[in-house]
Write a protein that holds these residues in place. Structure first.
Motif, PDB file in Angstrom:
ATOM      1  N   ALA A  10       0.840  -1.211   0.000  1.00 13.31           N
ATOM      2  CA  ALA A  10       0.000   0.000   0.000  1.00 13.31           C
ATOM      3  C   ALA A  10       0.870   1.254   0.000  1.00 13.31           C
ATOM      4  N   HIS A  11       1.977   1.217   0.738  1.00 10.58           N
ATOM      5  CA  HIS A  11       2.888   2.370   0.751  1.00 10.58           C
ATOM      6  C   HIS A  11       3.631   2.503  -0.575  1.00 10.58           C
ATOM      7  N   ARG A  12       4.071   1.376  -1.126  1.00  6.11           N
ATOM      8  CA  ARG A  12       4.765   1.412  -2.426  1.00  6.11           C
ATOM      9  C   ARG A  12       3.860   1.975  -3.516  1.00  6.11           C
ATOM     10  N   LEU A  13       2.585   1.575  -3.495  1.00 10.29           N
ATOM     11  CA  LEU A  13       1.621   2.032  -4.504  1.00 10.29           C
ATOM     12  C   LEU A  13       1.090   3.430  -4.216  1.00 10.29           C
ATOM     13  N   ARG A  14       1.503   3.989  -3.076  1.00 11.50           N
ATOM     14  CA  ARG A  14       1.099   5.342  -2.651  1.00 11.50           C
ATOM     15  C   ARG A  14      -0.425   5.471  -2.540  1.00 11.50           C
ATOM     16  N   LEU A  15      -1.059   4.416  -1.992  1.00 10.83           N
ATOM     17  CA  LEU A  15      -2.502   4.462  -1.754  1.00 10.83           C
ATOM     18  C   LEU A  15      -2.834   5.492  -0.692  1.00 10.83           C
ATOM     19  N   VAL A  16      -1.920   5.677   0.255  1.00 12.65           N
ATOM     20  CA  VAL A  16      -2.065   6.699   1.296  1.00 12.65           C
ATOM     21  C   VAL A  16      -1.058   7.801   1.000  1.00 12.65           C
ATOM     22  N   ARG A  17      -1.548   9.017   0.892  1.00 14.03           N
ATOM     23  CA  ARG A  17      -0.671  10.175   0.674  1.00 14.03           C
ATOM     24  C   ARG A  17      -0.983  11.187   1.772  1.00 14.03           C
ATOM     25  N   LEU A  18      -0.032  11.361   2.666  1.00 17.05           N
ATOM     26  CA  LEU A  18      -0.265  12.235   3.811  1.00 17.05           C
ATOM     27  C   LEU A  18       0.347  13.607   3.603  1.00 17.05           C
ATOM     28  N   GLU A  19      -0.457  14.630   3.891  1.00 19.22           N
ATOM     29  CA  GLU A  19       0.025  16.006   3.916  1.00 19.22           C
ATOM     30  C   GLU A  19       0.463  16.365   5.331  1.00 19.22           C
ATOM     31  N   ARG A  20      -0.185  15.722   6.304  1.00 20.06           N
ATOM     32  CA  ARG A  20       0.141  15.983   7.704  1.00 20.06           C
ATOM     33  C   ARG A  20      -0.091  14.713   8.521  1.00 20.06           C
ATOM     34  N   ALA A  21       0.830  14.418   9.434  1.00 19.75           N
ATOM     35  CA  ALA A  21       0.694  13.309  10.378  1.00 19.75           C
ATOM     36  C   ALA A  21       1.190  13.840  11.725  1.00 19.75           C
ATOM     37  N   GLU A  22       0.256  14.203  12.575  1.00 14.24           N
ATOM     38  CA  GLU A  22       0.586  14.841  13.855  1.00 14.24           C
ATOM     39  C   GLU A  22       0.331  13.882  15.014  1.00 14.24           C
ATOM     40  N   LEU A  23       1.351  13.676  15.847  1.00 14.48           N
ATOM     41  CA  LEU A  23       1.196  12.874  17.054  1.00 14.48           C
ATOM     42  C   LEU A  23       0.415  13.677  18.081  1.00 14.48           C
ATOM     43  N   VAL A  24      -0.750  13.170  18.482  1.00 10.81           N
ATOM     44  CA  VAL A  24      -1.623  13.856  19.439  1.00 10.81           C
ATOM     45  C   VAL A  24      -1.326  13.397  20.859  1.00 10.81           C
ATOM     46  N   GLU A  25      -1.166  12.087  21.044  1.00 11.80           N
ATOM     47  CA  GLU A  25      -0.809  11.544  22.353  1.00 11.80           C
ATOM     48  C   GLU A  25      -0.141  10.194  22.172  1.00 11.80           C
ATOM     49  N   GLN A  26       0.623   9.801  23.206  1.00  8.16           N
ATOM     50  CA  GLN A  26       1.295   8.505  23.148  1.00  8.16           C
ATOM     51  C   GLN A  26       1.435   7.957  24.563  1.00  8.16           C
ATOM     52  N   HIS A  27       1.178   6.660  24.699  1.00  5.92           N
ATOM     53  CA  HIS A  27       1.303   5.959  25.977  1.00  5.92           C
ATOM     54  C   HIS A  27       2.183   4.731  25.753  1.00  5.92           C
ATOM     55  N   MET A  28       3.088   4.485  26.712  1.00  7.75           N
ATOM     56  CA  MET A  28       3.966   3.320  26.622  1.00  7.75           C
ATOM     57  C   MET A  28       3.902   2.528  27.919  1.00  7.75           C
ATOM     58  N   GLN A  29       3.802   1.217  27.770  1.00  4.57           N
ATOM     59  CA  GLN A  29       3.906   0.302  28.906  1.00  4.57           C
ATOM     60  C   GLN A  29       5.159  -0.532  28.660  1.00  4.57           C
ATOM     61  N   LEU A  30       6.156  -0.333  29.505  1.00  2.00           N
ATOM     62  CA  LEU A  30       7.427  -1.025  29.335  1.00  2.00           C
ATOM     63  C   LEU A  30       7.481  -2.234  30.253  1.00  2.00           C
ATOM     64  N   HIS A  31       7.946  -3.348  29.708  1.00  2.00           N
ATOM     65  CA  HIS A  31       8.084  -4.600  30.444  1.00  2.00           C
ATOM     66  C   HIS A  31       9.502  -5.125  30.215  1.00  2.00           C
ATOM     67  N   ALA A  32       9.850  -6.231  30.844  1.00  2.00           N
ATOM     68  CA  ALA A  32      11.223  -6.746  30.774  1.00  2.00           C
ATOM     69  C   ALA A  32      11.708  -6.959  29.340  1.00  2.00           C
ATOM     70  N   ASN A  33      10.925  -7.638  28.506  1.00  2.00           N
ATOM     71  CA  ASN A  33      11.373  -7.956  27.146  1.00  2.00           C
ATOM     72  C   ASN A  33      10.444  -7.460  26.061  1.00  2.00           C
ATOM     73  N   PHE A  34       9.468  -6.643  26.439  1.00  2.00           N
ATOM     74  CA  PHE A  34       8.561  -6.116  25.424  1.00  2.00           C
ATOM     75  C   PHE A  34       7.963  -4.794  25.885  1.00  2.00           C
ATOM     76  N   ALA A  35       7.345  -4.089  24.943  1.00  2.00           N
ATOM     77  CA  ALA A  35       6.669  -2.826  25.237  1.00  2.00           C
ATOM     78  C   ALA A  35       5.387  -2.758  24.424  1.00  2.00           C
ATOM     79  N   VAL A  36       4.365  -2.127  25.000  1.00  2.00           N
ATOM     80  CA  VAL A  36       3.112  -1.850  24.309  1.00  2.00           C
ATOM     81  C   VAL A  36       3.050  -0.339  24.125  1.00  2.00           C
TER      82      VAL A  36
END
Length: 83
Positions: A10-36
């Protein structure tokens, strides 16, 4: 459901073309060998030629592989209908 190959195509074919991509919020849960990681993005652009102006929630599971590299193992995205 989409595979990694579907997403990359989908990215190669440029099906999505973004003019803006703004991070509004982000949450992270960190664990010993993985993160969500949950991110809310405001996207403006086009999808298959149709205009988009929407908030999307992305959830990703990152794992540390046996050789110590960070690897994306699962992901989900969905449109947020109210902000």
């Amino acid at each position: 459901l989409a595979t990694k190959e579907d997403d990359l195509a989908a990215h190669r074919l440029r099906l999505v073309r973004l003019e803006r991509a703004e991070l509004v919020e982000q949450h992270m849960q960190l664990h010993a060998n993985f993160a969500v990681v949950s991110s809310l993005m405001h996207l403006v652009g086009t999808y298959v030629g149709d205009p988009i102006d929407q908030h999307m929630r992305y959830t990703r599971i990152w794992v540390i592989s046996p050789d110590g590299k960070l690897q994306l193992t699962a992901g989900h995205m969905g449109e947020r209908t109210s902000v």
